[in-house]
Enzyme design. Sequence first.
Site, PDB file in Angstrom:
ATOM      1  N   GLU A   1      46.541 -66.197 -26.182  1.00  0.00           N
ATOM      2  CA  GLU A   1      46.772 -66.207 -25.210  1.00  0.00           C
ATOM      3  C   GLU A   1      47.972 -67.424 -24.630  1.00  0.00           C
ATOM      4  OE1 GLU A   1      45.559 -64.194 -20.599  1.00  0.00           O
ATOM      5  OE2 GLU A   1      44.517 -64.053 -22.465  1.00  0.00           O
TER       6      GLU A   1
ATOM      7  N   ASP B   1      50.365 -67.744 -21.777  1.00  0.00           N
ATOM      8  CA  ASP B   1      50.076 -67.185 -19.931  1.00  0.00           C
ATOM      9  C   ASP B   1      51.392 -68.050 -18.809  1.00  0.00           C
ATOM     10  OD1 ASP B   1      47.738 -65.895 -20.510  1.00  0.00           O
ATOM     11  OD2 ASP B   1      46.623 -66.599 -19.549  1.00  0.00           O
TER      12      ASP B   1
ATOM     13  N   GLU C   1      51.647 -67.642 -15.386  1.00  0.00           N
ATOM     14  CA  GLU C   1      50.932 -66.796 -13.955  1.00  0.00           C
ATOM     15  C   GLU C   1      51.524 -67.437 -13.374  1.00  0.00           C
ATOM     16  OE1 GLU C   1      46.382 -67.240 -13.721  1.00  0.00           O
ATOM     17  OE2 GLU C   1      46.424 -66.010 -15.069  1.00  0.00           O
TER      18      GLU C   1
ATOM     19  N   ASP D   1      41.417 -72.902 -21.054  1.00  0.00           N
ATOM     20  CA  ASP D   1      40.996 -74.232 -20.531  1.00  0.00           C
ATOM     21  C   ASP D   1      41.989 -75.209 -20.575  1.00  0.00           C
ATOM     22  OD1 ASP D   1      38.570 -73.525 -19.582  1.00  0.00           O
ATOM     23  OD2 ASP D   1      37.868 -73.967 -21.214  1.00  0.00           O
TER      24      ASP D   1
ATOM     25  N   TRP E   1      41.219 -67.338  -5.319  1.00  0.00           N
ATOM     26  CA  TRP E   1      40.903 -68.668  -5.812  1.00  0.00           C
ATOM     27  C   TRP E   1      42.324 -68.895  -5.844  1.00  0.00           C
ATOM     28  CZ3 TRP E   1      43.970 -68.596 -10.550  1.00  0.00           C
ATOM     29  CH2 TRP E   1      44.716 -67.402 -10.527  1.00  0.00           C
TER      30      TRP E   1
END
Length: 281
Positions: A98, A100, A102, A125, A192
Amino acid sequence: MKTTFLFFLILSFLFLVVALAGNFNQDFDITWGDGRAKILENGQLMTLSLDKASGSGFRSKNQYLFGKIDLKIKLVPGNSAGTVTTYYLSSIGSSHDEIDFEFLGNLSGDPYILHTNVFTQGKGDREQQFYLWFDPTKDFHTYSILWNPQSIIFSVDGTPIRQFKNMESSGIPYPKSQPMWIYSSLWNADDWATRGGLVKTDWTKAPFIASYTNFNAQACVWSSTSTSSCNSTTQNSWLSENLDMTGQSRIKWVQNNYMIYNYCNDIKRFPQGFPRECSLN
């Protein structure tokens, strides 16, 4: 006979390499949202919407194994606290790869946080976070992922902000064999997303809307009948593209001035020592 076979083999590989100048009707499927995602302007514009009942999302019709992907996005304006707009490449399964982008919303007047991550064989991570040097809600800006056998480069309006190199020779997995779809979504993550969940989504501001245009993919489209990756016979410059001296200088500028989190500096998170790529990348 061998010459004829080689010709058709090369032709089949070249067929897999495409430059797609975006039409959302042709290139993407709306995957969820019950009508909250809309394709407008004859396929030139996509909008995602979020309200208290649901968010929305879309996925590319094709899977890709290496590519240079550009997408222009205008993020949720105003009080976007609690919302997350995603744009990423991903395979499927517990050992998925993946890449990302965001975008973590914030209160009016406070900056968005651009969150990046790289997963290899199911392990992520590897977060790095940035502020942007402009207001990403006022206009469309181009967010790009260059993924080739040498490295993954994240860019914003042509400015590189992060590079993840292929370090397989040092025992660090690199995404190179799992084809990925392109995804995007807009959803509520107020447990979060903003200040660790302290700031909740203000539903009186709903619906929250993010907009997309100018999708472009110079990429190897995965075919289930292919037996090896298409880069073996193609000459596309992006397949060997890397950061030149100017690119290295620009990425340092961004990281020196706009990076707000780097997992490779988080001693509390890694008291036994940083991941190995931190000393190599």
